[in-house]
Design a protein around this motif. Sequence first.
Motif, PDB file in Angstrom:
ATOM      1  N   ALA A 193       0.816  -1.213   0.000  1.00 54.66           N
ATOM      2  CA  ALA A 193       0.000   0.000   0.000  1.00 54.66           C
ATOM      3  C   ALA A 193       0.850   1.265   0.000  1.00 54.66           C
ATOM      4  N   THR A 194       1.967   1.253   0.720  1.00 55.51           N
ATOM      5  CA  THR A 194       2.772   2.478   0.877  1.00 55.51           C
ATOM      6  C   THR A 194       3.969   2.533  -0.074  1.00 55.51           C
ATOM      7  N   LYS A 195       4.176   1.526  -0.883  1.00 58.16           N
ATOM      8  CA  LYS A 195       5.357   1.485  -1.755  1.00 58.16           C
ATOM      9  C   LYS A 195       5.523   2.735  -2.611  1.00 58.16           C
ATOM     10  N   PRO A 196       4.448   3.264  -3.237  1.00 58.86           N
ATOM     11  CA  PRO A 196       4.630   4.493  -4.036  1.00 58.86           C
ATOM     12  C   PRO A 196       5.114   5.674  -3.201  1.00 58.86           C
ATOM     13  N   PHE A 197       4.736   5.703  -1.901  1.00 59.52           N
ATOM     14  CA  PHE A 197       5.160   6.799  -1.038  1.00 59.52           C
ATOM     15  C   PHE A 197       6.632   6.686  -0.646  1.00 59.52           C
ATOM     16  N   LEU A 198       7.191   5.492  -0.794  1.00 58.33           N
ATOM     17  CA  LEU A 198       8.562   5.235  -0.354  1.00 58.33           C
ATOM     18  C   LEU A 198       9.556   5.230  -1.510  1.00 58.33           C
ATOM     19  N   LYS A 199       9.076   5.485  -2.707  1.00 60.08           N
ATOM     20  CA  LYS A 199       9.921   5.378  -3.894  1.00 60.08           C
ATOM     21  C   LYS A 199      11.083   6.363  -3.875  1.00 60.08           C
ATOM     22  N   GLU A 200      10.809   7.601  -3.465  1.00 56.80           N
ATOM     23  CA  GLU A 200      11.851   8.628  -3.478  1.00 56.80           C
ATOM     24  C   GLU A 200      12.995   8.305  -2.508  1.00 56.80           C
ATOM     25  N   THR A 201      12.712   7.510  -1.492  1.00 56.84           N
ATOM     26  CA  THR A 201      13.753   7.171  -0.498  1.00 56.84           C
ATOM     27  C   THR A 201      14.077   5.678  -0.544  1.00 56.84           C
ATOM     28  N   TRP A 202      13.974   5.071  -1.721  1.00 59.06           N
ATOM     29  CA  TRP A 202      14.117   3.618  -1.846  1.00 59.06           C
ATOM     30  C   TRP A 202      15.479   3.118  -1.363  1.00 59.06           C
ATOM     31  N   TYR A 203      16.501   3.959  -1.483  1.00 54.81           N
ATOM     32  CA  TYR A 203      17.863   3.539  -1.163  1.00 54.81           C
ATOM     33  C   TYR A 203      18.240   3.827   0.299  1.00 54.81           C
ATOM     34  N   ILE A 204      17.347   4.437   1.046  1.00 58.40           N
ATOM     35  CA  ILE A 204      17.637   4.769   2.447  1.00 58.40           C
ATOM     36  C   ILE A 204      17.081   3.676   3.337  1.00 58.40           C
ATOM     37  N   PRO A 205      17.925   2.992   4.103  1.00 55.67           N
ATOM     38  CA  PRO A 205      17.432   1.880   4.928  1.00 55.67           C
ATOM     39  C   PRO A 205      16.626   2.360   6.127  1.00 55.67           C
ATOM     40  N   HIS A 206      15.855   1.470   6.669  1.00 54.27           N
ATOM     41  CA  HIS A 206      15.166   1.654   7.944  1.00 54.27           C
ATOM     42  C   HIS A 206      16.214   1.591   9.051  1.00 54.27           C
ATOM     43  N   SER A 207      15.922   2.176  10.199  1.00 54.97           N
ATOM     44  CA  SER A 207      16.897   2.138  11.291  1.00 54.97           C
ATOM     45  C   SER A 207      17.185   0.712  11.768  1.00 54.97           C
ATOM     46  N   THR A 208      16.249  -0.232  11.484  1.00 54.20           N
ATOM     47  CA  THR A 208      16.470  -1.634  11.885  1.00 54.20           C
ATOM     48  C   THR A 208      17.312  -2.406  10.874  1.00 54.20           C
ATOM     49  N   GLY A 209      17.588  -1.805   9.704  1.00 55.42           N
ATOM     50  CA  GLY A 209      18.422  -2.472   8.717  1.00 55.42           C
ATOM     51  C   GLY A 209      17.698  -2.906   7.467  1.00 55.42           C
ATOM     52  N   MET A 210      16.383  -3.007   7.531  1.00 56.32           N
ATOM     53  CA  MET A 210      15.650  -3.388   6.319  1.00 56.32           C
ATOM     54  C   MET A 210      15.398  -2.143   5.464  1.00 56.32           C
ATOM     55  N   PHE A 211      14.956  -2.381   4.222  1.00 54.69           N
ATOM     56  CA  PHE A 211      14.692  -1.290   3.292  1.00 54.69           C
ATOM     57  C   PHE A 211      13.184  -1.213   3.056  1.00 54.69           C
ATOM     58  N   PRO A 212      12.539  -0.154   3.535  1.00 52.42           N
ATOM     59  CA  PRO A 212      11.075  -0.079   3.464  1.00 52.42           C
ATOM     60  C   PRO A 212      10.494  -0.239   2.066  1.00 52.42           C
ATOM     61  N   TYR A 213      11.218   0.198   1.039  1.00 51.24           N
ATOM     62  CA  TYR A 213      10.683   0.115  -0.320  1.00 51.24           C
ATOM     63  C   TYR A 213      10.614  -1.330  -0.813  1.00 51.24           C
ATOM     64  N   ALA A 214      11.423  -2.200  -0.214  1.00 56.13           N
ATOM     65  CA  ALA A 214      11.486  -3.598  -0.643  1.00 56.13           C
ATOM     66  C   ALA A 214      10.531  -4.460   0.177  1.00 56.13           C
TER      67      ALA A 214
END
Length: 581
Positions: free
Chosen positions: A474-495
């Motif tokens: 649901a939120t993937k389009p909102f996360l596209k601009e920051t696709w390369y920035i990881p989450h603080s836990t280490g995962m990548f929200p866009y993926a």
Amino acid sequence: MSDFIFSNRQYNSGDLSKSLLKIHADTVVATKEYSGEWGTLAFITNHYNGYSSFENDRYILIVLGGPVLKFHSNVCEKFEGNYNTFRIFDLWKNKGKTQWDKHLSGPFSIICIDKDEQKLEIITDLMSFIPIYKTTKRGTSDEIIIGSHIDIIANVSNRNDNFDLVSIADTFINRSICYPYTVYKGIFQLAPASINTIDIRTMQENTSFYWMPKEEGMKKDFNETVLELRSLLTKSIEDICRESNSIGILMSGGEDSRAILSSIPKHSRVTGHIFVDLPNREMKIAQKVARVHNINLKVGYRSNSHYIDQLKECTKLIGSQHEFIHVHSYKFHEEFKLNEFDVVLGGLFSDALFKGSRINTLNKKVEFLPDKVDFNHEKVKFKRDNYRLFKEEILKEVNERRERHKSFIKQIRPISFHEWYQLWPATMLNSVANISGNRRLFKSYEPFLDNEIVKLSAVTPQQWKLNRKLFHNATKPFLKETWYIPHSTGMFPYAGYSVNVPLKFLTKTLRYVFESKINHSPWPIWKNVVDSKESLHQINKLKGKESEIYNIFNEKVKNQLNNNLDPIQILLLLQLNSINN
């Protein structure tokens, strides 16, 4: 109004208002009172635009919070005075067309007095994000007292020394108090999503639900649900931000705040805020996200004693029913002038509603395995240490209360009852204290608390919530601009999940090898907090001053609580001992 108190007895002018002023320890707030043969209503005036009180010859109506109004073409216009309050009154009393689950969205409570009929009506929001409490004055049976702040009600009703030890043990064990109980005997919480009517003369009461999270009409099509959640989140943010000239957003190194940030209308003037112990990964990630979206990010730094320094003030602000440690913005709200923003956005409750944080899973302890629903987990289970710390009869009653509430939820949610008994009402979650604090300090809005989003969560299959499946899509389009920035836990929200398993493993490994060993979390290290000089001073002051609340503990551990309680429990002990001091 941030808070109110009502009694069916007429008080001397100003008496109830004085009690409300205790909530805001170091801030000047305006209060107002109405009084008549029906009783006395005192409240702190509302800082949400358009929500001042309304009165005519027959009715008095006040609103707590700043609900988004969805029954008008110009949704959520920020008019001054009581414009929005009157719109609610007009739809309800003049036109008789109110649908509470559709027309008002987000945290709110409505209090209406019919002076002619001497009738009190209270409407609670969908999840009791703003809980309302009711009691009678101790030693009497003819004075009813209702309000939004648990300790003020306890003081006015002479119940402030009448603690409910089972509730206190419950909050030590589960970090929340089981609905409908409170920290005081004889004071109970009104039901969520309810219309409560009280005849002031006879004290007869009637309660009806206008919505329940029934396990009916569950979603069948995953892709349709993805599009629906995306659309609802976008509309929620648009409705909140419409006509707002200045918008604040509480940020982190996670995905919720960046999804919300990306959805804010592009013409808006936005300022981000983050609170951390020191310049860490959480802050640096938030700064990268802020740069991508071209907004200013303000950073507030906490000392180890930050939470101890604000313990009394935060407890006074939100009451002893909730954990004071969730009021992260206290003091920073002054430093960054958060009360001057038209809107301050947060990202609360997305984990609980759409990421399955309250679902019992089979693989919860194995990080890199996908979560699966554990349908066999029914009984409330205590940690082994709790059997050693607390008296057996206290534990038994805590268990029985939670099992009773679970049985009630099981009637409306036969399959997912274990998830929703922790969600409905929202006061079953300790994080609701964040709403309790923020709404009293500034114009706080939480997009995920939109009524339609909450209702969507109630009809979403649990399997879709796990492993971020629905939320990610649901939120993937909102996360596209920051696709390369990881989450603080280490995962990548866009993926998605499968891509994130190796990415997260690699990121965490690299961080372990190359990153400095400091606190990279948005939360403090609680052991450092309780080991601070200021905290130890407060703990030492408790020695030899055992209050009634110590009776929940076994005699063997009572004299060595510092060595037996975890850091959060020690902070709770300090908070409860600060009541009435």
